[in-house]
Design a protein around this motif. Structure first.
Motif, PDB file in Angstrom:
ATOM      1  N   ARG A  62      -1.122   1.630  -5.460  1.00 52.05           N
ATOM      2  CA  ARG A  62      -0.273   0.570  -4.924  1.00 52.05           C
ATOM      3  C   ARG A  62       1.189   0.907  -5.206  1.00 52.05           C
ATOM      4  N   VAL A  63       2.068   0.513  -4.303  1.00 54.53           N
ATOM      5  CA  VAL A  63       3.505   0.698  -4.472  1.00 54.53           C
ATOM      6  C   VAL A  63       4.084  -0.619  -4.981  1.00 54.53           C
ATOM      7  N   PHE A  64       4.896  -0.541  -6.035  1.00 49.21           N
ATOM      8  CA  PHE A  64       5.572  -1.722  -6.570  1.00 49.21           C
ATOM      9  C   PHE A  64       7.071  -1.521  -6.474  1.00 49.21           C
ATOM     10  N   LEU A  65       7.755  -2.576  -6.121  1.00 52.56           N
ATOM     11  CA  LEU A  65       9.209  -2.565  -6.033  1.00 52.56           C
ATOM     12  C   LEU A  65       9.720  -3.692  -6.923  1.00 52.56           C
ATOM     13  N   VAL A 125       0.839  -1.195   0.000  1.00 51.24           N
ATOM     14  CA  VAL A 125       0.000   0.000   0.000  1.00 51.24           C
ATOM     15  C   VAL A 125       0.878   1.251   0.000  1.00 51.24           C
ATOM     16  N   CYS A 126       0.315   2.352  -0.420  1.00 52.76           N
ATOM     17  CA  CYS A 126       1.077   3.612  -0.481  1.00 52.76           C
ATOM     18  C   CYS A 126       1.454   4.149   0.891  1.00 52.76           C
ATOM     19  N   ASP A 127       0.830   3.635   1.943  1.00 54.14           N
ATOM     20  CA  ASP A 127       1.207   4.077   3.283  1.00 54.14           C
ATOM     21  C   ASP A 127       2.655   3.735   3.601  1.00 54.14           C
ATOM     22  N   LEU A 128       3.250   2.876   2.799  1.00 53.87           N
ATOM     23  CA  LEU A 128       4.672   2.570   2.948  1.00 53.87           C
ATOM     24  C   LEU A 128       5.501   3.852   2.896  1.00 53.87           C
ATOM     25  N   PHE A 129       5.033   4.839   2.121  1.00 51.56           N
ATOM     26  CA  PHE A 129       5.735   6.117   2.004  1.00 51.56           C
ATOM     27  C   PHE A 129       5.309   7.120   3.066  1.00 51.56           C
ATOM     28  N   ARG A 164      13.851  -0.692  -8.542  1.00 49.92           N
ATOM     29  CA  ARG A 164      13.030   0.392  -9.074  1.00 49.92           C
ATOM     30  C   ARG A 164      11.744   0.395  -8.276  1.00 49.92           C
ATOM     31  N   MET A 165      11.321   1.559  -7.837  1.00 50.69           N
ATOM     32  CA  MET A 165      10.104   1.674  -7.060  1.00 50.69           C
ATOM     33  C   MET A 165       9.168   2.627  -7.777  1.00 50.69           C
ATOM     34  N   LEU A 194      10.316   3.104   5.751  1.00 47.18           N
ATOM     35  CA  LEU A 194      10.234   1.703   5.340  1.00 47.18           C
ATOM     36  C   LEU A 194      10.629   1.516   3.875  1.00 47.18           C
ATOM     37  N   GLY A 195      10.180   2.412   3.015  1.00 51.46           N
ATOM     38  CA  GLY A 195      10.538   2.332   1.604  1.00 51.46           C
ATOM     39  C   GLY A 195      12.025   2.516   1.386  1.00 51.46           C
ATOM     40  N   TYR A 196      12.585   3.527   2.019  1.00 48.94           N
ATOM     41  CA  TYR A 196      14.022   3.777   1.884  1.00 48.94           C
ATOM     42  C   TYR A 196      14.847   2.625   2.469  1.00 48.94           C
TER      43      TYR A 196
END
Length: 75
Positions: A61-64, A17-21, A44-45, A28-30
């Motif tokens: 949605r966040v994709f990595l 979920v975008c709440d990761l950012f 790549r994110m 968490l994303g970093y």
């Protein structure tokens, strides 16, 4: 991350979920990207709208995307 470190796959795709950012200034994303780079992965994110791909939801949605640099260079 521990599973990736143990299995060492060639490619990984993570979704969340975008709440990761939003949590603690995107810590968490970093942290995920930093740890993957340390394990010799290229990352790549990006953020994608589920609705644009036929999913009946309007959430983001966040994709990595992750590729093992050692395995990719052999190909």
């Amino acid at each position: 991350m521990d599973i990736i470190d143990i299995l060492k796959p060639k490619f990984v795709l993570m979704e969340n979920v975008c709440d990761l950012f939003k949590f603690v200034d995107a810590f968490l994303g970093y942290h995920a990207v930093e740890r993957l780079v340390y394990m010799n992965y290229q990352t790549r994110m990006g953020i994608m709208a589920a609705r644009s791909y036929g999913v009946p939801q309007c959430r983001l949605r966040v994709f990595l995307w992750v590729a093992n640099m050692m395995m990719v260079s052999i190909l």
